[in-house]
Design an enzyme around this catalytic site. Structure first.
Site, mmCIF file in Angstrom:
data_model
loop_
_atom_site.group_PDB
_atom_site.id
_atom_site.type_symbol
_atom_site.label_atom_id
_atom_site.label_comp_id
_atom_site.label_asym_id
_atom_site.label_seq_id
_atom_site.Cartn_x
_atom_site.Cartn_y
_atom_site.Cartn_z
ATOM 1 N N ASN A 345 -7.347 -14.218 -6.479
ATOM 2 C CA ASN A 345 -8.054 -14.976 -5.469
ATOM 3 C C ASN A 345 -8.326 -14.128 -4.232
ATOM 4 O O ASN A 345 -9.475 -13.827 -3.930
ATOM 5 C CB ASN A 345 -7.255 -16.233 -5.107
ATOM 6 C CG ASN A 345 -8.096 -17.238 -4.334
ATOM 7 O OD1 ASN A 345 -9.200 -16.933 -3.908
ATOM 8 N ND2 ASN A 345 -7.575 -18.423 -4.140
ATOM 9 N N ASP A 346 -7.269 -13.714 -3.556
ATOM 10 C CA ASP A 346 -7.454 -12.994 -2.296
ATOM 11 C C ASP A 346 -8.260 -11.713 -2.467
ATOM 12 O O ASP A 346 -9.052 -11.366 -1.598
ATOM 13 C CB ASP A 346 -6.089 -12.662 -1.686
ATOM 14 C CG ASP A 346 -5.328 -13.924 -1.310
ATOM 15 O OD1 ASP A 346 -5.990 -14.934 -1.019
ATOM 16 O OD2 ASP A 346 -4.092 -13.892 -1.316
ATOM 17 N N VAL A 347 -8.080 -11.015 -3.596
ATOM 18 C CA VAL A 347 -8.743 -9.714 -3.755
ATOM 19 C C VAL A 347 -10.232 -9.861 -4.062
ATOM 20 O O VAL A 347 -10.939 -8.867 -4.139
ATOM 21 C CB VAL A 347 -8.075 -8.856 -4.848
ATOM 22 C CG1 VAL A 347 -6.648 -8.515 -4.451
ATOM 23 C CG2 VAL A 347 -8.109 -9.531 -6.184
ATOM 24 N N ALA A 386 -2.252 -15.268 0.179
ATOM 25 C CA ALA A 386 -2.436 -15.130 1.615
ATOM 26 C C ALA A 386 -2.780 -16.466 2.277
ATOM 27 O O ALA A 386 -2.813 -16.572 3.491
ATOM 28 C CB ALA A 386 -3.530 -14.105 1.914
#
Lengths: 419, 102
Positions: A345-347, A386
């Site tokens: 998700n965050d990346v 995050a």
């Protein structure tokens, strides 16, 4: 093994050791605990084990300095300086690593923990620790050593608490370097060249590795460590708006993938948690057989440690030449038909490019939003590690397939067989 | 050994440390970190030395604790690193065999 034994014998020949039996027992018990923990750990949980090993190493270094101080008492100035350095660095590495372990093991929240007045308190504790260290060097007293130990432990906790989950890998690396330095300092205390060399090697290489990783995250080390002090406590949490998303069935996804020319797979930590590496590899092999061009895009901080995802995919026997690093794969997304994001998700969150208030702002990401179509395999709409909402999820070209990554992939593989 | 010699060794070790890491590809950073982590487990040697000189109870207990923790670090660190590197190994041989056949 024989070489190791020879070294050990040579190392201790000429030194008379008291308490030999007890030492051997402690050595044996420690070795067994370490070996069992290392054998049993799943590769997904490996980063926190490394953090834990690092912590106990730092603790051991601090204890060595304390015992040496108790046994030999007040010696010369240099001895005291290095004793103090070992105690401080070792204790900080110990408590910091324990907090890191708790975060990664999700025994506590992985979000940045911001305590009221956190920054001033942390700075105060840091100053008190340093002042205590200087005082101890000038005027060695036993209670001071205990106080110094306690202050250092407290500082380690305060120092890691505000670090966000996504930045924890960098902190592990930094604490690793610190333990190395503590061991080097203890080598000085004991006048032991082996400890000095080994510790310094780790300290130097760890420092370099930490900077490299901070660079991979696209921001200076200081903002990683102290970012949460300045960020608003609420800024990081997703807002939970009710925007519409498009969800599809495994069959839809199989059709999209099966009739594409070029597919890029983006595996994230969620894939590893679901133990779906092998199923993903199976899917990739089937697509390749159908003549689809398949690559894996690996973000440098995919997983919980730099290079963690490479280890996990290597475990699943994914061929190495299909793994593409970020810089190599990013220009390819615009010519890609379907991107399949599994448990990441965050990346892939474009907020890192656009939203200056996002905690991940400035982190280089995989530009999946440039592809024709994006498919997310997700367990829920819950934001990533995050804690930030991802705009790609709401994009009209995005399809979501909810469920456990392994189940979903198995279904997709089954549907693909029928096409 | 005098302080100057130790300092020299210290500085040289820093160079070696930098040199080693800058050559390792990002792919292997996890085993690298884990390996470095295991190396500082060598502190167990220091723990053994100080415990060997402890005559009173408190230093003895603390020393033994240090030996225990150091041993966990050293042995556990190397075993987990070895497990990781093992995963990177077999594929190389498979690839080599495929290469031979081609």
């Amino acid at each position: 093994m024989g070489a190791v034994l020879a070294t050990v014998v040579l190392f201790f020949s000429g030194i008379e050791l008291l308490n030999l039996t007890l030492i051997l027992i402690a050595l044996a018990v420690g070795s067994v605990i370490g070996a069992i923990a290392a054998r049993k750990v799943k590769m997904t949980a490996m980063p926190q084990l490394v953090a834990l090993f690092n912590g106990v190493g730092g603790g051991a270094a601090a204890l060595v300095a304390v015992v040496e101080y108790m046994v030999h008492g007040e010696a010369d100035l240099l001895f005291l300086i290095f004793t103090v350095a070992t105690v401080i660095i070792g204790a900080v590495a110990f408590s910091g690593s324990i907090v890191t372990y708790l975060k990664l093991q999700e025994l506590m929240t992985s979000r940045p923990v911001v305590i009221p007045l956190g920054a001033p308190i942390t700075i105060l504790v840091a100053i008190a620790t340093l002042a205590g260290g200087v005082w101890l060097v000038l005027d060695p007293q036993d209670w001071l050593l205990v106080a110094l130990l306690a202050l250092s432990l407290l500082f380690g906790v305060l120092f890691v608490l505000p670090v966000g989950g996504a930045d924890v890998p960098i902190v592990i690396s930094l604490l690793n370097a610190m333990t190395g330095l503590a061991v080097a300092a203890s080598g000085y205390v004991l006048d032991n060249v082996l400890l000095l060399i080994a510790g310094t090697l780790v300290g130097a290489s760890g420092t370099l590795l930490t900077t490299l990783m901070a660079k991979a995250m696209g921001r200076p080390l200081t903002s990683t460590l102290f970012g949460a002090f300045t960020a608003k406590a609420t800024g990081a949490v997703g807002t939970g708006e009710d925007r519409p998303v498009r969800s599809g069935s495994a069959n839809d996804v199989a059709i999209m993938l099966g009739f594409a020319n070029k597919v890029i797979l983006v595996p994230g930590y969620g894939l590893a948690v679901a133990q779906a590496q092998n199923t993903l590899r199976e899917l990739a092999e089937m697509l390749t057989e159908r003549g689809v061009e398949v690559d894996y895009a690996i973000h440098p901080v995919a997983g919980r440690m730099p290079g963690h995802m490479n280890v996990l995919l290597a475990e699943a026997n994914v061929p190495y030449d299909q793994l593409k690093e970020m810089d190599e794969i990013n220009p390819e997304f615009s010519s890609t038909d379907v991107v399949l994001v599994v448990g990441a998700n965050d990346v892939v969150n474009p907020a890192a490019r656009t939203d200056k208030t996002a905690p991940i702002y400035g982190m280089p990401i995989l530009n999946v939003d440039a592809a024709q179509q994006v498919v997310f395999l997700k367990r829920s709409m819950r934001p990533g590690f995050a804690g930030i909402e991802n705009a790609v999820l709401f994009d009209p070209k995005t399809t979501l397939l909810f469920g456990d990554a392994k189940d979903s992939l198995t279904k997709v593989v089954a549907s693909l067989k029928n096409i | 050994m005098d302080g100057m010699a130790l300092l020299t060794i210290f500085v040289l070790s820093i160079f070696v440390g930098f040199e080693v890491v800058s050559k390792v590809s990002a792919v292997l950073h996890t085993p690298l970190m884990s390996g470095a982590n295991a190396i500082h487990g060598i502190v167990v040697m220091g723990a053994i030395i100080v415990t060997g000189t402890a005559e009173d109870l408190l230093p003895l207990i603390l020393g033994l604790l240090a030996v225990l923790l150091g041993a966990i670090n050293l042995v556990g660190g190397f075993v987990v690193t070895d497990r990781m590197l093992e995963m990177f190994k077999p594929k190389k041989t498979v690839k080599a065999i495929e290469g031979d056949q081609a």
